[in-house]
Design a protein around this motif. Structure first.
Motif, mmCIF file in Angstrom:
data_model
loop_
_atom_site.group_PDB
_atom_site.id
_atom_site.type_symbol
_atom_site.label_atom_id
_atom_site.label_comp_id
_atom_site.label_asym_id
_atom_site.label_seq_id
_atom_site.Cartn_x
_atom_site.Cartn_y
_atom_site.Cartn_z
ATOM 1 N N ASN A 104 0.740 -1.635 0.216
ATOM 2 C CA ASN A 104 -0.346 -0.599 0.271
ATOM 3 C C ASN A 104 0.737 0.957 0.075
ATOM 4 O O ASN A 104 1.685 1.377 0.215
ATOM 5 N N VAL A 105 0.944 2.325 -0.325
ATOM 6 C CA VAL A 105 1.083 3.661 0.028
ATOM 7 C C VAL A 105 0.098 4.655 0.038
ATOM 8 O O VAL A 105 -1.464 4.540 -0.366
ATOM 9 N N SER B 17 -9.001 0.339 -12.270
ATOM 10 C CA SER B 17 -9.876 0.782 -11.424
ATOM 11 C C SER B 17 -8.951 1.290 -9.680
ATOM 12 O O SER B 17 -10.409 1.760 -8.248
ATOM 13 N N SER B 18 -7.686 1.498 -9.648
ATOM 14 C CA SER B 18 -7.103 2.056 -8.835
ATOM 15 C C SER B 18 -7.871 3.453 -8.564
ATOM 16 O O SER B 18 -8.010 4.274 -9.048
ATOM 17 N N SER B 19 -7.949 3.444 -6.592
ATOM 18 C CA SER B 19 -8.691 5.492 -6.368
ATOM 19 C C SER B 19 -7.586 5.551 -6.502
ATOM 20 O O SER B 19 -7.176 7.612 -5.790
ATOM 21 N N LEU B 20 -5.656 6.152 -6.440
ATOM 22 C CA LEU B 20 -4.909 6.724 -6.676
ATOM 23 C C LEU B 20 -4.721 7.982 -7.927
ATOM 24 O O LEU B 20 -4.276 8.670 -7.649
ATOM 25 N N ASN C 147 5.458 9.206 -9.199
ATOM 26 C CA ASN C 147 6.033 8.878 -6.913
ATOM 27 C C ASN C 147 5.397 7.806 -6.939
ATOM 28 O O ASN C 147 6.348 7.172 -6.158
ATOM 29 N N PHE C 148 5.041 7.110 -7.549
ATOM 30 C CA PHE C 148 3.978 5.984 -6.516
ATOM 31 C C PHE C 148 4.603 5.284 -7.032
ATOM 32 O O PHE C 148 4.578 3.485 -7.111
ATOM 33 N N THR D 223 5.099 8.657 1.451
ATOM 34 C CA THR D 223 6.826 8.866 -0.037
ATOM 35 C C THR D 223 7.026 10.181 0.516
ATOM 36 O O THR D 223 6.486 10.612 1.532
ATOM 37 N N GLY D 224 8.051 10.380 -0.382
ATOM 38 C CA GLY D 224 8.843 11.702 1.117
ATOM 39 C C GLY D 224 7.979 12.421 0.273
ATOM 40 O O GLY D 224 7.819 13.488 1.311
#
Length: 449
Positions: free
Chosen positions: A108-109, A127-130, A182-183, A325-326
């Motif tokens: 996960n992120v 389907s990702s909500s990211l 980034n991810f 993440t940073g």
């Protein structure tokens, strides 16, 4: 004890134990010594009493936490990549006979103030909500390209040269947004900062391929974890070494390292039953703590271990990795959280263990640099949180001059790929030949869901 050995190994960290096992299988006479009375070094898994003795000496574990032996708490937050090199080594040496594995529920992120699963396939990307609707198609195209890329088929390269073009150039080829970059870079390629963006893209693409293949191997997540904690790994390789004649001495401090007139190592002196004994060897493999004058410091890590009553993950998931993440935490380096619980036999039912790790930056007190992790884990009372600062060491020389081959410290990454690179590097320097491993599909490796 005054005997001669092909190799003396100092320290029972994972790197040292893997090398001990590999060399013993090849017929080397190996003596393995550790000042600690337990296996694992910095990669050990401690029971509750040992954990308190290490981090809160003089304090007694609360009775509400149950029996000490029901806990196997790791000192570092790392998982195995299902298709990674450590898994290769486990299959190659058949150490899987001694260690059982279970999948980690999720990868996960933390983004947009919530925990989201990292998409690892083009189907999950949809389907990702990211990411937004239009970005999903671009991410799907990127992941399809990664999955279909073949080095010997230029038609799959899309005009990119991975040894020349930067990773950022590759991302831009697919029109990926900064948030998506980034991810991908931090949650799939698992870089802990953004310096990789301007470097040739091959290592990053290989890391993404490893991640995707690891997810595909068992599903759910790319990670595996040994039942009863990471300490089972060095113990498994130690058992392998012992079967092939390796000798182990725990709880044995080194009194002196012996050198000849040319500065080459000759052996070590230890105290046994009140008498000094000599073990001779022209090759010593050791963790950095045994030779502080032969290593240099790179960075410092803060690691915290917290006992939780419940997992912050969604219902039904009690284990997983969360990457802050940073950029999300307003810092350069990522913060890693490893979550494990009773299903992995490291805690009694109803309890979870969260291990937080990151590189220390600047002058801000280290514990304040991981406040975002504590907030995410809902930790307000630090009675059951244990905190330590670790130096990251690496050897100054390669060992060819004096016969002392020193491993690197465990880094901030959340997997063992850098450890296995160190194993292969030391193996080559000691034996003069590369380590050849059995391919995964040539051996059996099982992990329970």
């Amino acid at each position: 004890m005054d005997e001669e050995y092909d190799v003396i190994v100092l320290g029972t960290g994972l790197t040292e134990c893997v090398l001990s096992g590999l060399l013993s299988v090849e017929g080397k006479k190996v003596l393995h010594i550790d000042r600690q009375d337990y296996y694992g070094g910095e990669s050990a898994s401690l029971n509750l009493q040992q954990l308190y003795e290490k981090f809160k000496p003089g304090k007694t574990p609360d009775e509400s936490l149950g029996r000490s032996r029901d806990w196997c708490i790791d000192l570092i937050p790392k998982f195995l990549m299902a298709n990674g090199e450590l898994t290769n080594i486990l299959v190659h040496t058949n150490v899987t006979r001694y260690v059982e594995f279970k999948q980690i529920d999720g990868s996960n992120v933390y983004r947009y103030n919530k925990i989201s699963k990292v998409p690892a396939t083009e189907y999950e990307a949809i389907s990702s909500s990211l990411i937004g609707l239009f970005e999903k198609r671009r991410l799907k195209n990127f992941l399809q390209w990664v999955a279909q890329y073949k080095e010997d088929e230029p038609s799959t390269h899309k005009g990119l040269n991975l040894d020349v073009d930067s990773t950022d150039t590759v991302y831009n080829k697919f029109g990926l947004e900064e948030g998506t970059k980034n991810f991908i870079g931090h949650a799939m390629a698992l870089y802990d900062n953004d310096s990789y963006l301007n470097e040739p893209a091959r290592p990053a693409v290989e890391r993404i391929i490893l991640y995707v293949q690891s997810v595909a191997r068992f599903g759910k997540s790319p990670y595996l974890y040994p039942l009863y904690g990471l300490g089972e790994l060095p113990q498994g390789f130690s058992r392998l070494s012992a079967i092939y004649g390796g000798t182990f001495m725990l709880g044995t401090p080194i009194k002196e390292v012996l050198y000849d007139d040319d500065g080459k190592v000759e052996g070590v002196k230890v105290e046994l039953d009140g008498e000094l004994q000599t073990a001779k060897s022209k090759v010593i493999i050791a963790d950095p703590t045994y030779f502080p004058d032969k290593v240099k410091k790179n960075e410092k890590l803060i690691r915290t271990i917290s006992i939780l009553d419940q997992s912050p993950l969604k219902s039904g998931e009690n284990s997983g990795q969360i990457i802050i993440t940073g950029k999300e935490a307003n810092r350069n380096n990522d913060i890693y959280i490893a979550l494990i619980g009773s299903e992995h036999k490291v805690a009694p039912p109803g309890k979870n263990v969260a291990i937080v790790s990151t590189i220390i930056e600047g002058d801000q007190p280290p514990h304040l640099q991981i406040q975002s992790a504590f907030k995410l884990l809902n930790i307000k009372n630090f009675e059951y949180t244990f905190m330590g600062i670790s130096e990251i060491f690496e050897p100054i020389q390669d060992g060819s001059k004096d016969g002392v081959f020193i491993s690197k410290s465990y880094d901030a990454t959340s997997h063992f790929e850098s450890v296995t690179e160190d194993v292969k590097d030391i193996y080559f320097r000691v034996t003069g030949k590369p380590l050849k491993l059995t391919k995964l599909d040539e051996g059996e490796f099982n992990a329970t869901a």
